[in-house]
Scaffold this motif. Structure first.
Motif, PDB file in Angstrom:
ATOM      1  N   PRO A   1       0.870  -1.317  -0.045  1.00  0.00           N
ATOM      2  CA  PRO A   1       0.159  -0.004  -0.172  1.00  0.00           C
ATOM      3  C   PRO A   1       1.017   1.227   0.119  1.00  0.00           C
ATOM      4  O   PRO A   1       1.986   1.482   0.483  1.00  0.00           O
ATOM      5  CB  PRO A   1      -0.643  -0.219   1.319  1.00  0.00           C
ATOM      6  CG  PRO A   1      -0.004  -1.025   2.044  1.00  0.00           C
ATOM      7  CD  PRO A   1       0.756  -1.934   1.200  1.00  0.00           C
ATOM      8  N   THR A   2       0.284   2.445  -0.474  1.00  0.00           N
ATOM      9  CA  THR A   2       0.818   3.642  -0.399  1.00  0.00           C
ATOM     10  C   THR A   2       0.135   4.516   0.853  1.00  0.00           C
ATOM     11  O   THR A   2      -1.109   4.392   1.113  1.00  0.00           O
ATOM     12  CB  THR A   2       0.641   4.367  -1.728  1.00  0.00           C
ATOM     13  OG1 THR A   2       1.158   3.572  -2.753  1.00  0.00           O
ATOM     14  CG2 THR A   2       1.119   5.687  -1.500  1.00  0.00           C
ATOM     15  N   ALA A   3       1.155   5.042   1.680  1.00  0.00           N
ATOM     16  CA  ALA A   3       0.492   5.685   2.936  1.00  0.00           C
ATOM     17  C   ALA A   3       1.128   7.134   2.557  1.00  0.00           C
ATOM     18  O   ALA A   3       2.212   7.562   2.291  1.00  0.00           O
ATOM     19  CB  ALA A   3       1.559   5.302   4.141  1.00  0.00           C
ATOM     20  N   THR A   4       0.220   8.207   2.621  1.00  0.00           N
ATOM     21  CA  THR A   4       0.361   9.570   2.525  1.00  0.00           C
ATOM     22  C   THR A   4       0.130  10.256   3.861  1.00  0.00           C
ATOM     23  O   THR A   4      -0.868   9.866   4.529  1.00  0.00           O
ATOM     24  CB  THR A   4      -0.636  10.217   1.553  1.00  0.00           C
ATOM     25  OG1 THR A   4      -0.323   9.771   0.288  1.00  0.00           O
ATOM     26  CG2 THR A   4      -0.420  11.803   1.666  1.00  0.00           C
ATOM     27  N   LEU A   5       1.198  10.876   4.428  1.00  0.00           N
ATOM     28  CA  LEU A   5       1.430  11.351   5.740  1.00  0.00           C
ATOM     29  C   LEU A   5       1.242  12.976   5.669  1.00  0.00           C
ATOM     30  O   LEU A   5       2.208  13.378   4.880  1.00  0.00           O
ATOM     31  CB  LEU A   5       2.473  11.131   6.606  1.00  0.00           C
ATOM     32  CG  LEU A   5       2.459   9.716   7.114  1.00  0.00           C
ATOM     33  CD1 LEU A   5       2.508   8.543   5.764  1.00  0.00           C
ATOM     34  CD2 LEU A   5       3.723   9.243   7.935  1.00  0.00           C
ATOM     35  N   GLN A   6       0.407  13.577   6.226  1.00  0.00           N
ATOM     36  CA  GLN A   6       0.193  15.080   6.330  1.00  0.00           C
ATOM     37  C   GLN A   6       0.175  15.647   7.550  1.00  0.00           C
ATOM     38  O   GLN A   6      -0.649  15.304   8.372  1.00  0.00           O
ATOM     39  CB  GLN A   6      -0.931  15.447   5.399  1.00  0.00           C
ATOM     40  CG  GLN A   6      -0.995  15.110   3.903  1.00  0.00           C
ATOM     41  CD  GLN A   6      -2.496  15.696   3.465  1.00  0.00           C
ATOM     42  OE1 GLN A   6      -3.397  15.017   3.701  1.00  0.00           O
ATOM     43  NE2 GLN A   6      -2.478  16.200   2.388  1.00  0.00           N
ATOM     44  N   GLY A   7       1.049  16.642   7.819  1.00  0.00           N
ATOM     45  CA  GLY A   7       1.056  17.278   8.954  1.00  0.00           C
ATOM     46  C   GLY A   7       2.353  17.976   9.439  1.00  0.00           C
ATOM     47  O   GLY A   7       3.168  18.254   8.843  1.00  0.00           O
ATOM     48  N   ASP A   8       2.439  18.294  10.713  1.00  0.00           N
ATOM     49  CA  ASP A   8       3.683  18.880  11.259  1.00  0.00           C
ATOM     50  C   ASP A   8       4.734  18.143  10.674  1.00  0.00           C
ATOM     51  O   ASP A   8       4.911  16.975  10.835  1.00  0.00           O
ATOM     52  CB  ASP A   8       3.554  19.167  12.621  1.00  0.00           C
ATOM     53  CG  ASP A   8       4.673  19.478  13.577  1.00  0.00           C
ATOM     54  OD1 ASP A   8       5.510  18.684  13.812  1.00  0.00           O
ATOM     55  OD2 ASP A   8       4.660  20.640  13.704  1.00  0.00           O
ATOM     56  N   HIS A   9       5.754  18.904  10.593  1.00  0.00           N
ATOM     57  CA  HIS A   9       7.327  18.338  10.011  1.00  0.00           C
ATOM     58  C   HIS A   9       7.667  17.381  11.136  1.00  0.00           C
ATOM     59  O   HIS A   9       8.060  16.432  10.641  1.00  0.00           O
ATOM     60  CB  HIS A   9       8.225  19.271   9.647  1.00  0.00           C
ATOM     61  CG  HIS A   9       7.902  20.079   8.616  1.00  0.00           C
ATOM     62  ND1 HIS A   9       8.374  19.897   7.441  1.00  0.00           N
ATOM     63  CD2 HIS A   9       7.395  21.588   8.715  1.00  0.00           C
ATOM     64  CE1 HIS A   9       8.289  20.845   6.815  1.00  0.00           C
ATOM     65  NE2 HIS A   9       7.480  21.795   7.082  1.00  0.00           N
ATOM     66  N   VAL A  10       7.581  17.581  12.328  1.00  0.00           N
ATOM     67  CA  VAL A  10       8.369  16.708  13.395  1.00  0.00           C
ATOM     68  C   VAL A  10       7.410  15.434  13.590  1.00  0.00           C
ATOM     69  O   VAL A  10       7.848  14.549  13.551  1.00  0.00           O
ATOM     70  CB  VAL A  10       8.399  17.445  14.686  1.00  0.00           C
ATOM     71  CG1 VAL A  10       8.930  16.431  15.845  1.00  0.00           C
ATOM     72  CG2 VAL A  10       9.712  18.506  14.627  1.00  0.00           C
ATOM     73  N   ALA A  11       6.094  15.933  13.734  1.00  0.00           N
ATOM     74  CA  ALA A  11       5.250  14.575  13.650  1.00  0.00           C
ATOM     75  C   ALA A  11       5.363  13.624  12.639  1.00  0.00           C
ATOM     76  O   ALA A  11       5.206  12.387  12.712  1.00  0.00           O
ATOM     77  CB  ALA A  11       3.913  15.147  13.917  1.00  0.00           C
ATOM     78  N   VAL A  12       5.057  14.160  11.256  1.00  0.00           N
ATOM     79  CA  VAL A  12       5.340  13.391  10.128  1.00  0.00           C
ATOM     80  C   VAL A  12       6.891  12.540  10.018  1.00  0.00           C
ATOM     81  O   VAL A  12       6.577  11.382   9.830  1.00  0.00           O
ATOM     82  CB  VAL A  12       5.178  14.214   8.834  1.00  0.00           C
ATOM     83  CG1 VAL A  12       5.853  13.410   7.723  1.00  0.00           C
ATOM     84  CG2 VAL A  12       3.942  14.765   8.587  1.00  0.00           C
ATOM     85  N   ASP A  13       7.667  13.170  10.556  1.00  0.00           N
ATOM     86  CA  ASP A  13       9.085  12.498  10.886  1.00  0.00           C
ATOM     87  C   ASP A  13       8.908  11.161  11.759  1.00  0.00           C
ATOM     88  O   ASP A  13       9.529  10.207  11.303  1.00  0.00           O
ATOM     89  CB  ASP A  13      10.167  13.707  11.034  1.00  0.00           C
ATOM     90  CG  ASP A  13      10.624  14.455   9.848  1.00  0.00           C
ATOM     91  OD1 ASP A  13      10.291  14.079   8.842  1.00  0.00           O
ATOM     92  OD2 ASP A  13      11.236  15.342  10.183  1.00  0.00           O
ATOM     93  N   GLN A  14       8.274  11.690  12.657  1.00  0.00           N
ATOM     94  CA  GLN A  14       8.078  10.693  13.831  1.00  0.00           C
ATOM     95  C   GLN A  14       7.366   8.976  13.249  1.00  0.00           C
ATOM     96  O   GLN A  14       7.638   8.237  13.610  1.00  0.00           O
ATOM     97  CB  GLN A  14       7.440  10.997  15.162  1.00  0.00           C
ATOM     98  CG  GLN A  14       8.460  12.043  15.746  1.00  0.00           C
ATOM     99  CD  GLN A  14       7.578  12.653  16.905  1.00  0.00           C
ATOM    100  OE1 GLN A  14       6.403  12.935  17.016  1.00  0.00           O
ATOM    101  NE2 GLN A  14       8.359  13.129  17.986  1.00  0.00           N
ATOM    102  N   LEU A  15       6.174   9.608  12.668  1.00  0.00           N
ATOM    103  CA  LEU A  15       5.428   8.542  11.887  1.00  0.00           C
ATOM    104  C   LEU A  15       6.247   7.767  10.967  1.00  0.00           C
ATOM    105  O   LEU A  15       6.394   6.464  10.856  1.00  0.00           O
ATOM    106  CB  LEU A  15       4.206   8.938  11.589  1.00  0.00           C
ATOM    107  CG  LEU A  15       2.920   9.283  12.695  1.00  0.00           C
ATOM    108  CD1 LEU A  15       1.809   9.733  12.039  1.00  0.00           C
ATOM    109  CD2 LEU A  15       2.993   8.314  13.593  1.00  0.00           C
TER     110      LEU A  15
END
Length: 116
Positions: free
Chosen positions: A69-83
């Motif tokens: 699957p493809t996962a698209t993560l959108q949000g705060d820079h630090v939070a996206v990096d953590q996920l």
């Protein structure tokens, strides 16, 4: 807050990915929902929101995925990096693209079962 959208995923793969993320960070969903498929013949997009104020990287054997699957993560820079870190610990991850703004970023990842 990070919005995670999965495409190209079966409901089982969506449940696996969200389960991994739920063990690492809080979510807006209960801990045991099984994604529901629509009966119509449309591509599914599975979505959940996570607030990674604190996170822990999953340990143990990586969970298998049926597909990639493809996962698209959108949000705060630090939070996206953590996920992204959480997903990289559990799956083989290929970064397909990124888009950054002042306050947010979007990252597209291809997920596969990690080989040991």
């Amino acid at each position: 807050m990070v919005t995670v959208s999965l495409t190209g995923a079966s409901k089982e793969d969506a449940a696996t990915v969200f389960s991994v993320l739920r063990t690492a960070v809080p979510t807006d969903r209960p801990s045991d929902p099984v994604p529901q498929e629509q009966t119509e013949d449309h591509p599914a997009v599975w979505t959940a929101q996570f607030e990674p104020a604190q996170h822990r990287v999953p340990t143990g054997p990586p969970p298998p995925l049926e597909g990639s699957p493809t996962a698209t993560l959108q949000g705060d820079h630090v939070a996206v990096d953590q996920l992204c870190e959480v997903l990289s610990a559990a799956f083989a991850v290929h970064k397909r693209g990124t888009a950054s703004g002042d306050q947010e970023q979007e990252v597209d990842l291809q997920l596969r079962t990690k080989r040991q």
